[in-house]
Design a protein around this motif. Sequence first.
Motif, short mmCIF file in Angstrom:
data_model
loop_
_atom_site.label_atom_id
_atom_site.label_comp_id
_atom_site.label_asym_id
_atom_site.label_seq_id
_atom_site.Cartn_x
_atom_site.Cartn_y
_atom_site.Cartn_z
N SER A 122 1.11 -1.49 0.13
CA SER A 122 -0.14 0.20 0.32
C SER A 122 1.02 1.57 -0.26
O SER A 122 2.17 0.87 -0.14
CB SER A 122 -0.74 -0.14 1.42
OG SER A 122 0.31 0.13 2.78
N ASP A 123 0.37 2.45 -0.23
CA ASP A 123 0.73 3.20 -0.48
C ASP A 123 2.33 4.07 -1.31
O ASP A 123 3.25 4.01 -0.77
CB ASP A 123 1.57 3.48 1.47
CG ASP A 123 0.51 3.98 2.19
OD1 ASP A 123 -0.82 4.75 1.15
OD2 ASP A 123 -0.09 4.11 3.05
N LEU A 124 2.58 2.82 -2.50
CA LEU A 124 3.02 2.46 -3.25
C LEU A 124 3.48 4.24 -3.68
O LEU A 124 3.04 4.91 -4.12
CB LEU A 124 2.91 1.69 -4.34
CG LEU A 124 3.67 0.86 -4.97
CD1 LEU A 124 4.74 0.40 -4.33
CD2 LEU A 124 3.43 0.38 -6.48
N ARG A 125 5.33 3.82 -3.82
CA ARG A 125 5.67 5.22 -4.43
C ARG A 125 7.02 4.58 -5.27
O ARG A 125 7.39 4.17 -4.85
CB ARG A 125 5.84 6.53 -3.40
CG ARG A 125 7.16 6.38 -2.78
CD ARG A 125 7.12 7.28 -1.71
NE ARG A 125 8.47 7.06 -0.60
CZ ARG A 125 8.82 6.61 0.70
NH1 ARG A 125 7.09 5.79 1.28
NH2 ARG A 125 9.74 5.97 1.33
N ASP A 126 7.35 5.33 -6.04
CA ASP A 126 8.56 5.60 -7.02
C ASP A 126 9.78 6.48 -6.48
O ASP A 126 9.25 7.65 -6.01
CB ASP A 126 8.32 6.39 -8.78
CG ASP A 126 7.87 4.45 -8.84
OD1 ASP A 126 8.16 3.16 -8.97
OD2 ASP A 126 6.43 4.77 -9.47
N GLU A 127 10.79 6.28 -5.82
CA GLU A 127 12.01 6.50 -6.35
C GLU A 127 12.79 6.91 -6.75
O GLU A 127 13.56 5.75 -6.97
CB GLU A 127 12.10 6.49 -4.72
CG GLU A 127 10.98 7.37 -3.16
CD GLU A 127 12.13 7.90 -2.27
OE1 GLU A 127 13.41 8.10 -1.68
OE2 GLU A 127 10.90 8.25 -1.19
N LEU A 128 13.36 7.48 -7.83
CA LEU A 128 14.79 8.15 -7.69
C LEU A 128 16.15 8.31 -6.81
O LEU A 128 15.72 9.81 -5.99
CB LEU A 128 14.51 8.66 -9.45
CG LEU A 128 14.28 8.41 -10.20
CD1 LEU A 128 14.18 9.14 -11.68
CD2 LEU A 128 15.43 7.43 -11.46
N LEU A 129 17.16 7.53 -6.89
CA LEU A 129 17.81 7.16 -5.45
C LEU A 129 19.10 7.54 -6.58
O LEU A 129 19.75 7.46 -7.38
CB LEU A 129 17.81 6.46 -4.85
CG LEU A 129 17.01 6.12 -4.00
CD1 LEU A 129 16.49 4.67 -3.38
CD2 LEU A 129 16.14 7.11 -3.38
N GLU A 130 19.74 9.24 -6.36
CA GLU A 130 21.29 9.41 -6.35
C GLU A 130 22.35 9.02 -6.13
O GLU A 130 22.26 9.85 -5.08
CB GLU A 130 21.33 10.88 -7.86
CG GLU A 130 20.16 10.80 -8.95
CD GLU A 130 20.76 12.26 -9.57
OE1 GLU A 130 21.52 13.17 -9.52
OE2 GLU A 130 19.27 12.49 -10.32
N ASN A 131 23.53 9.07 -6.41
CA ASN A 131 24.51 8.52 -5.45
C ASN A 131 25.66 8.71 -6.34
O ASN A 131 25.71 8.97 -7.60
CB ASN A 131 25.01 7.18 -4.81
CG ASN A 131 24.33 6.47 -5.88
OD1 ASN A 131 25.31 5.62 -6.44
ND2 ASN A 131 23.65 5.58 -4.97
#
Length: 263
Positions: free
Chosen positions: A20-29
């Motif tokens: 539930s409460d699904l979200r997409d994140e783009l993570l940079e390093n």
Amino acid sequence: MAIEVAIIGGTGVYDPRLFSDLRDELLENEYGTTSVKIGLYKGKEIAFLNRHGAGHSVPPHLVNYRANIKALKDLGVQRIFATAAVGSLKQEFPPGAFVLVDQFLDFTKQRESTFFTGGEKGVIHIDMTEPYCPHLREIIAQAASRKGIEIAKGGVYVCTEGPRFETPAEIRMYRSLGGDLVGMTSVPEVVLAREAEICYATIAMVTNFAAGISPTPLTHTEVLETMAQNASKLQTLLLEVMDNLPQERNCSCGRAISDLGSL
């Protein structure tokens, strides 16, 4: 709040209906950009990383393993449950079988396999006596037992460069060296997770017999079909693990480089 658990997989493993409460994140390093899905499962945030990208668009030898593991480390992940489609080198591991990998043989050729490449971070020679966390493997084995899912408690994963399948001659060599399974993704993923002091375990699903053992030529379609047939069983196993995951880590993974350096 830190996200302490991640699942790494691909087609057939991820089902958005589980969260539930699904979200997409783009993570940079410093190693690149990683796309991660984050959702709630029974009040706990879980990260899911598709190592091959949307639509299986990234071949195994081009996966940015360092960016992926560093992204999970930055999220606060302490435990990674990886899934992998593999070929079998032995009749006792037929298509559809599940295996808890405990060792690997590395036959990759051109992958960045460490965070520590000299300079400011120095060089680390990390111990790989137990590359796959024994505590996580036991948790998975117990979960499988409770759900009546048969799973082998050990197997040697031969990691090849890919993206081609192996020749029968290569398979004979891998068998003679003690290999049980063959795949293209576990290394350097498992090595980087250990350098990041993250517990890491692989649930390998056998999708086919390897070349020279299989009575027919190998196809990627065969792999996907077997994954689809066993997806629900794999999901059941992963959810049982999530439901019974101890709060504390009972292993040495979190101290893998404590005397050597820091990531």
